[in-house]
Write a protein that holds these residues in place. Structure first.
Motif, mmCIF file in Angstrom:
data_model
loop_
_atom_site.group_PDB
_atom_site.id
_atom_site.type_symbol
_atom_site.label_atom_id
_atom_site.label_comp_id
_atom_site.label_asym_id
_atom_site.label_seq_id
_atom_site.Cartn_x
_atom_site.Cartn_y
_atom_site.Cartn_z
ATOM 1 N N ALA A 26 -39.355 13.699 16.058
ATOM 2 C CA ALA A 26 -39.340 14.127 17.461
ATOM 3 C C ALA A 26 -40.761 14.413 17.947
ATOM 4 N N GLU A 27 -41.552 15.050 17.095
ATOM 5 C CA GLU A 27 -42.944 15.341 17.460
ATOM 6 C C GLU A 27 -43.712 14.044 17.721
ATOM 7 N N ILE A 28 -43.568 13.070 16.837
ATOM 8 C CA ILE A 28 -44.262 11.786 16.974
ATOM 9 C C ILE A 28 -43.799 11.056 18.235
ATOM 10 N N VAL A 29 -42.495 10.966 18.431
ATOM 11 C CA VAL A 29 -41.949 10.243 19.584
ATOM 12 C C VAL A 29 -42.372 10.919 20.879
ATOM 13 N N PHE A 30 -42.290 12.249 20.921
ATOM 14 C CA PHE A 30 -42.652 12.958 22.143
ATOM 15 C C PHE A 30 -44.137 12.757 22.463
ATOM 16 N N ARG A 31 -44.990 12.829 21.461
ATOM 17 C CA ARG A 31 -46.426 12.578 21.684
ATOM 18 C C ARG A 31 -46.634 11.179 22.266
ATOM 19 N N GLY A 32 -45.927 10.200 21.709
ATOM 20 C CA GLY A 32 -46.050 8.826 22.202
ATOM 21 C C GLY A 32 -45.593 8.683 23.638
ATOM 22 N N HIS A 35 -48.149 10.392 25.908
ATOM 23 C CA HIS A 35 -49.364 9.589 26.009
ATOM 24 C C HIS A 35 -49.128 8.397 26.924
ATOM 25 N N SER A 36 -47.981 7.747 26.784
ATOM 26 C CA SER A 36 -47.645 6.596 27.623
ATOM 27 C C SER A 36 -47.597 6.962 29.104
ATOM 28 N N ARG A 37 -47.169 8.172 29.391
ATOM 29 C CA ARG A 37 -47.070 8.623 30.791
ATOM 30 C C ARG A 37 -48.357 9.288 31.274
ATOM 31 N N GLY A 38 -49.335 9.378 30.390
ATOM 32 C CA GLY A 38 -50.619 9.943 30.777
ATOM 33 C C GLY A 38 -50.630 11.457 30.924
ATOM 34 N N VAL A 39 -49.695 12.139 30.262
ATOM 35 C CA VAL A 39 -49.611 13.599 30.413
ATOM 36 C C VAL A 39 -49.709 14.345 29.078
ATOM 37 N N GLU A 77 -48.717 -0.226 24.467
ATOM 38 C CA GLU A 77 -49.555 -0.669 23.350
ATOM 39 C C GLU A 77 -50.705 0.309 23.110
ATOM 40 N N GLU A 78 -51.318 0.790 24.190
ATOM 41 C CA GLU A 78 -52.409 1.761 24.068
ATOM 42 C C GLU A 78 -51.906 3.048 23.403
ATOM 43 N N SER A 79 -50.735 3.487 23.792
ATOM 44 C CA SER A 79 -50.165 4.696 23.200
ATOM 45 C C SER A 79 -49.798 4.466 21.749
ATOM 46 N N HIS A 82 -52.841 4.960 19.778
ATOM 47 C CA HIS A 82 -53.109 6.405 19.685
ATOM 48 C C HIS A 82 -52.189 7.038 18.639
ATOM 49 N N PHE A 83 -50.900 6.735 18.707
ATOM 50 C CA PHE A 83 -49.918 7.269 17.770
ATOM 51 C C PHE A 83 -50.326 6.979 16.334
ATOM 52 N N ARG A 84 -50.770 5.759 16.069
ATOM 53 C CA ARG A 84 -51.129 5.372 14.700
ATOM 54 C C ARG A 84 -52.410 6.044 14.217
ATOM 55 N N SER A 85 -53.189 6.605 15.147
ATOM 56 C CA SER A 85 -54.443 7.250 14.757
ATOM 57 C C SER A 85 -54.271 8.737 14.447
ATOM 58 N N ILE A 86 -53.102 9.287 14.718
ATOM 59 C CA ILE A 86 -52.863 10.714 14.507
ATOM 60 C C ILE A 86 -52.688 10.995 13.013
ATOM 61 N N PRO A 87 -53.395 11.983 12.482
ATOM 62 C CA PRO A 87 -53.172 12.341 11.074
ATOM 63 C C PRO A 87 -51.733 12.807 10.876
ATOM 64 N N LEU A 88 -51.184 12.526 9.717
ATOM 65 C CA LEU A 88 -49.806 12.925 9.447
ATOM 66 C C LEU A 88 -49.668 14.442 9.424
ATOM 67 N N HIS A 89 -48.643 14.898 10.066
ATOM 68 C CA HIS A 89 -48.300 16.317 10.133
ATOM 69 C C HIS A 89 -48.045 16.869 8.729
ATOM 70 N N ARG A 90 -48.333 18.124 8.538
ATOM 71 C CA ARG A 90 -47.997 18.831 7.298
ATOM 72 C C ARG A 90 -46.875 19.808 7.603
ATOM 73 N N ALA A 91 -45.815 19.741 6.828
ATOM 74 C CA ALA A 91 -44.630 20.571 7.072
ATOM 75 C C ALA A 91 -44.980 22.057 6.996
ATOM 76 N N ARG A 92 -44.353 22.806 7.885
ATOM 77 C CA ARG A 92 -44.504 24.256 7.890
ATOM 78 C C ARG A 92 -43.160 24.887 8.162
#
Length: 180
Positions: A26-32, A35-39, A77-79, A82-92
Motif C-alpha cells: 500500500a505504501e509503494i502503490v500510494f507513493r506511485g 507521484h503520478s498526480r504530482g502531489v 512511466e516517470e513515476s 521514481h518508484f524503482r529508485s526508492i530504497p526498500l522499506h524496513r519493517a517496523r
C-alpha cells in the motif's frame, strides 16, 4: 520547504500484521499514485505492523515482484522510474505515537483494525491523537473488503492484493482531492 508547509502535509500510515506484504505494498502503490498526480510532496507516507515478527526486514520479494509487474499500468512511466529508485522499506512495529503523528491509519483487515483499536483503548496519550482509523478496504469500489494477507499464497495472491490495494487507494485519493 518551510516548516509551515511541512505541517500541512497529509500523513498516512498503512498497517498489516508483519509490515512486509500488504502495508508495504500500500505504501509503494500510494507513493506511485501520488507521484503520478504530482502531489507526492503533499503527503508523508509510512507503514507498520501490529506484530514484531519482521522488524528490520525488507518487503517480501513477492510484494516487490507484484508491484514491479503491476505498477506500469497504474502510474506514469516517470513515476515508475521514481518508484524503482526508492530504497526498500524496513519493517517496523506500530506504536502509540503513530496515533498522534498520522492523520489516517489504514488497517488491512479486521484483525489488524482490532489490534490497533486495542492499543488505542489502552493508550496513555489519547488527548494528542489525531488519526482517523479504519480499514483500507472500506474504499473498495464494489464492496467493503478485508485486504487479505497473501503471505501463505503464491504470486497470484500478491497480484490480487495489489489490485485490491490499488482500487482502494485510487478511491481514497479521489475522495481527498474532491474534499479540497
Amino acid at each position: 520547504m518551510s516548516t509551515e508547509s511541512k505541517n500541512l502535509k497529509k500523513k498516512v500510515l498503512f498497517v498489516c500484521l508483519g509490515n512486509i506484504c500488504r502495508s508495504t505494498m500500500a505504501e509503494i502503490v500510494f507513493r506511485g499514485l501520488l507521484h503520478s498526480r504530482g502531489v507526492l510532496d503533499s503527503f508523508e507516507i509510512d507503514s507498520a505492523g501490529t506484530s514484531s515478527y519482521h522488524i528490520g526486514d525488507t518487503p517480501d520479494p513477492r510484494t516487490v515482484q507484484a508491484c514491479n509487474q503491476n505498477m506500469g499500468r497504474a502510474i506514469s512511466e516517470e513515476s515508475l522510474k521514481h518508484f524503482r529508485s526508492i530504497p526498500l522499506h524496513r519493517a517496523r512495529e506500530f506504536s502509540d505515537q503513530d496515533f498522534s503523528k498520522f492523520d489516517y491509519i489504514f488497517a488491512m483487515d479486521e484483525s489488524n483494525l482490532s489490534n490497533i483499536k486495542k492499543m488505542l483503548k489502552h493508550s496513555t496519550s489519547k488527548e494528542t491523537h489525531i488519526a482517523t482509523v479504519k480499514r483500507l478496504g472500506e474504499y473498495h469500489t464494489y464492496k467493503k473488503i478485508n485486504v487479505e494477507d497473501p503471505y501463505y499464497g503464491d504470486t497470484s495472491n500478491f497480484n490480487i492484493c495489489f489490485n485490491h490495494v490499488h482500487d482502494c487507494l485510487v478511491n481514497f485519493l479521489n475522495e481527498i482531492e474532491s474534499s479540497n
